[in-house]
Scaffold this active site. Structure first.
Site: not given
Length: 926
Positions: A510, A513, A666
């Protein structure tokens, strides 16, 4: 209206260069007329435009300014290519004309809404000239020269043009600096060994101004015409425009949008960014690839191999402009001619996706906010208690000590190793989250990941050579440099240490970026043209460093300015490699940030969505777009991540999510639980039933993934891929197919007990009952009570299914049930790929079984084309045949009579077959 001006070798302004011929040189240096000149429609448009401008000038007292040159009035609004694309600038006539462009002020639009550009290129704006063009073994090499400077700094005067006719359906065009090397994406791409012999395209060039004109031979359709606007190639601003043959354009991720992009002055920015999926924002990944449907049903694709910040401006001409702030213009064009073939051809360049382990296709459960490993365990036990299928339990950052990677909260998650052991005993798996930001504040010697990374020099550095410090969940952090091969080894060692404590099975990467709670770093970013380039694309936050690291940060392979969009891909590559070395089995990685070729290393989830009905809808174009991008293992957070779901929304979303290729429920912290056990008995039963349906279809789904791995087939598939001649399918994004055979029509609205969906021409069969539906290609209303998801099987298909269990491990040992959906000609076809579900390279090493099923003339045959020992462990138990027109008098299995049942809805069923999968057989009905 003509889409281009026909070019011939007799025209001095252009050179027609076909792949099989020699290269003629031009005899003169005329100017090529703009592509839209010469049409009667255009003349009318110009007259109307001129009259409109005159009237407005009178009414407004001349607010349009002085009289415009006729050349500016010649350009219709829809064909005005933006000469001043900078945001946050009020474009004045003075600013515009300083660039040598036309200025016509249009009616102001609503704040934030784009429209017709006020400042646009005149037909004679200076561009490059093609000075020379010579044949090479694979194509051509040319020299482009610009004699008048454009308006961005460090204009590159001479460019090299390389053209390679790589295959009959793939063309490679690359434009770069003729004198100096430039950054290029470090992506392994195939090298053509010989020139294509029978290409299905014609390639033409305009010499002055330089332009590329690409045409499909069979139809004459012009796929690219870059003479519509000038080519600009400065050090930090690269721009090329083209006409498009239709308005049906797909791809260009990652964005939240309908499947077909609007061409109504729409700009799509590609710069990886951590932000909850929102319309018009640049999101987590960057995919500079589009697929376009042409009139008549052909398709082509275009891939710009460039990892710098990009924006793609779409306009209603129809036209498209690529803008990048670095690298080179490296284009691959894929000629299809059908959309499935376009995606195959694209993946031949970027690489086919990895084969996932079978358990990856089961149901996954996670939340941020499990307060302890015991609470996590309670959820797992509740799922087992209700016998609801589940293959993997996940944990978010809760399990960490102070949110630091490779640590375990010894108080709240002390029992995590025991939980993982229990999962493994029950044939289940454990997946945990990891972030690339490494805590930098622990006392020296107390946190090995940072200490060792610092010692080896494995973090992103500032321009001063010190680790760049940002802020993520653990506080101040350094960021691992995955462009450095040494970082991959350090990453592996960290994972090995933690795996010895908690033997995880897969990894969720996660925040890659990379995400940063600061803009740039704790010290901001230094002045300079990397962090403040001459042109900043339309990125969220108006800065390259908004909620990420400085573009000037130094990495092993280059500066972050060039590598930012590759960060998630590079981390995924390191993570998949580490999992293979640790577990010796197929890796399972789910990544938030992605780039072309990501499918070779990971799947993707669509990010931090919301528990809203519109988010459920947007997940469908999201997953279909990633199918186009070569990342078939994709899904959204079922029931929504943020906000509070409702029982109805979650039930409907579980039904849809059961048909995401990657299915995970989730949600976030401080919201009520939304796993299936948290709801009423009726909702819980509906969720359980649809998961059992998914598990029954695992043999079919697994075979689809094998075909994706082998040749780049899509798994979740837009309807137009199978029905490209049916224009009604081109914009459908509220339904989708699994492969070519299974149509999924979910309910996407509250408070309804029916759904309207498109049923393409032909016979379709209700998945549950086998009853047939005959369609002429029409919208149909279907009953959809809360407990029901509409599924239909396409005629001519054979689906391998299986008695479902509560895990993939249990399911794969159960008998197979083959479902035959006869065509109007009483034929059908299907196949099954079978292996152990987790070993590496089973197909490549021959450790698999492949069985082909066929029906013709009332005879079903199962033919084993390749066999392994795994096929001896499973049997075929039942055969159901939909669409048998009349009751048979008898059924013969390998020539021997067999009991059967036949229903009024024309379903023939033969049970208790007990045939080993590795044995071929035939079954005939008379």
């Amino acid at each position: 209206m003509k889409s281009y001006q026909k070019l011939t070798t007799t025209q001095p302004a252009a050179c027609r260069v076909e792949e099989e011929g020699a290269v003629p040189m031009p005899t003169g240096r005329g100017k090529l007329a703009p592509w839209w000149v010469g049409s009667g429609l255009l003349v009318a448009a110009v007259l109307l435009s001129t009259i409109t401008v005159w009237v407005l000038r009178q009414v407004s007292g001349g607010w349009l300014g002085p009289t415009l040159p006729p050349k500016c009035l010649l350009v219709p609004e829809s064909h005005r290519f933006d000469c001043y694309p900078e945001r946050r600038v009020v474009v004045t006539q003075e600013l515009c004309e300083s660039r040598g462009c036309c200025f016509i002020q249009s009616t102001p639009l609503v704040e934030g809404k784009q429209g017709v550009p006020w400042c646009f290129y005149p037909p004679d704006f200076p561009s490059y000239t093609l000075e020379s063009l010579n044949q090479t073994a694979l194509g051509m090499v040319g020299l482009l020269v610009r004699r008048e400077k454009a308006y961005y700094p460090r204009d590159i005067e001479k460019l090299r043009l390389d053209v390679e006719f790589e295959t009959d359906t793939r063309l490679h065009i690359k434009i770069t600096d003729a004198a100096n090397p430039r950054y290029e994406v470090p992506l392994d791409v195939p090298r053509a060994m010989k020139r294509a012999e029978n290409p299905i395209y014609n390639l033409n060039f305009s010499w002055d101004p330089f332009g590329v004109l690409l045409q499909r031979k069979a139809t004459g359709t012009v796929l690219l015409n870059t003479t519509v606007a000038p080519l600009i190639f400065a050090d930090q601003f690269l721009q090329i425009s083209t006409s498009l043959p239709s308005k049906f354009l797909y791809g260009l991720g990652e964005h939240r949008d309908s499947l077909v992009h609007s061409l109504d002055w729409n700009t799509l920015t590609l710069w990886a960014r951590d932000v909850s999926p929102t319309e018009s924002f640049n999101l987590y990944g960057a995919h500079p690839f589009y697929l376009l449907m042409e009139e008549g049903g052909d398709a082509h694709g275009v891939f710009l191999l460039n990892s710098n910040a990009i924006e793609v401006a779409l306009q209603p001409a129809p036209g498209l402009t690529w803008r990048s702030i670095g690298g080179v213009l490296d284009f691959y064009i894929f000629l299809g001619p059908d959309p499935n073939m376009v995606i195959h051809q694209y993946q031949q360049v970027i690489g086919f996706p990895a084969m996932p382990p079978l358990w990856a296709l089961g149901f996954h459960l996670c939340r941020w906010g499990y307060e302890s490993s015991n609470e996590t365990w309670q959820t797992v036990r509740a799922m087992r208690n209700y016998q609801i299928p589940q293959d993997a339990q996940w944990n978010d950052i809760d399990y960490m000590d102070g949110y630091r990677d490779f640590t375990l909260d010894s108080q709240k998650f002390a029992s995590l190793p025991s939980l993982v052991e229990d999962l493994h005993k029950h044939g289940q798996r454990y997946v945990m989250i990891l972030d690339p930001g490494i805590s930098s504040t622990s006392p020296h010697g107390s946190y090995w990941p940072f200490d060792e990374g610092l010692r080896r020099g494995l973090f992103l550095n500032t321009t001063q050579g010190q680790p760049l410090i940002g802020q993520v969940w653990p506080g101040f952090t350094a960021f691992a440099d995955f462009s450095n091969p040494d970082t991959h080894q350090w990453w592996l060692e960290n994972l090995q240490h933690f795996h010895a404590q908690v033997p995880f099975d897969g990894l969720w990467i996660d925040m890659n970026e990379p995400s940063n709670f600061m803009d740039g770093s704790e010290d901001g970013c230094p002045p300079g043209e990397l962090d403040s380039p001459p042109y900043t694309p339309a990125v969220l936050g108006d800065s390259l460093s908004a909620k990420t690291v400085c573009a000037s940060a130094k990495q092993k392979a280059s500066v972050h300015y060039n590598l930012h969009n590759l960060y998630g891909l590079m981390e995924a590559k390191a993570t998949a490699s580490a999992l293979i070395q640790i577990r010796g089995k197929r890796p399972f990685v789910i990544s938030r940030s992605t780039f072309p070729s990501q499918g070779r290393y990971s799947g993707h989830w669509l990010g931090d969505n919301r528990s809203q009905w519109k988010d459920m809808y947007y997940s469908i174009p999201g997953l279909l777009s990633f199918s186009l991008f070569g990342i078939p293992l994709v899904g959204a957070d079922i029931c929504g991540f943020s906000g509070s779901t409702s029982e109805e929304l979650c039930t409907r979303w579980m039904q849809l999510g059961a048909f995401y290729p990657f299915a995970r429920n989730h949600n976030t912290q401080n919201e009520k639980a939304q796993d299936p056990t948290a709801f009423s008995p009726a909702a819980r039963t509906a969720m359980k039933d649809v998961l059992l349906t998914r598990y029954s279809l695992l043999p079919f789904l697994y075979t689809l993934f094998h075909r994706a791995h082998l040749q780049g087939d899509t798994v979740a598939r837009p309807l137009f891929f199978e029905f490209p001649r049916d224009v009604a399918t081109w914009e459908l994004d509220r339904q989708f197919l699994w492969g070519r055979s299974l149509l999924v029509t979910p309910v996407l609205e509250p408070g309804v007990d029916s759904v309207t969906g498109y049923v393409p021409r032909g016979t379709w069969y209700d998945f549950y009952t086998g009853s047939s539906v005959n369609s002429s290609g029409e919208m149909m209303k279907m009953s959809a009570p809360l407990e029901h998801l509409n599924l239909h099987i396409r005629e001519g298909s054979i689906l391998p299914t299986q008695k479902p269990g509560t895990t993939t491990e249990v399911t794969r040992g159960n008998p197979l049930h083959l479902i035959v959906a006869l065509s109007s000609h009483a034929t059908a076809w299907g196949d099954l790929f079978w292996d152990d579900g987790e070993s590496l390279d089973t197909f490549e090493q021959g450790n698999y079984s492949y069985v082909m099923f066929n029906v013709t003339e009332n005879i079903f045959t199962s033919t084993v084309l390749h066999a392994s020992t795994e096929a001896t462990k499973v049997t075929i138990g039942t055969l159901s045949i939909f669409g048998v027109q009349k009751p048979p008098s008898k059924v013969l299995l390998n020539g021997h009579e067999k009991p059967f049942s036949y229903l009024d809805n024309q379903v023939l069923t033969v049970s208790d077959l007990s045939i080993s999968l590795h044995q071929g057989f035939s079954l005939q009905w008379l």
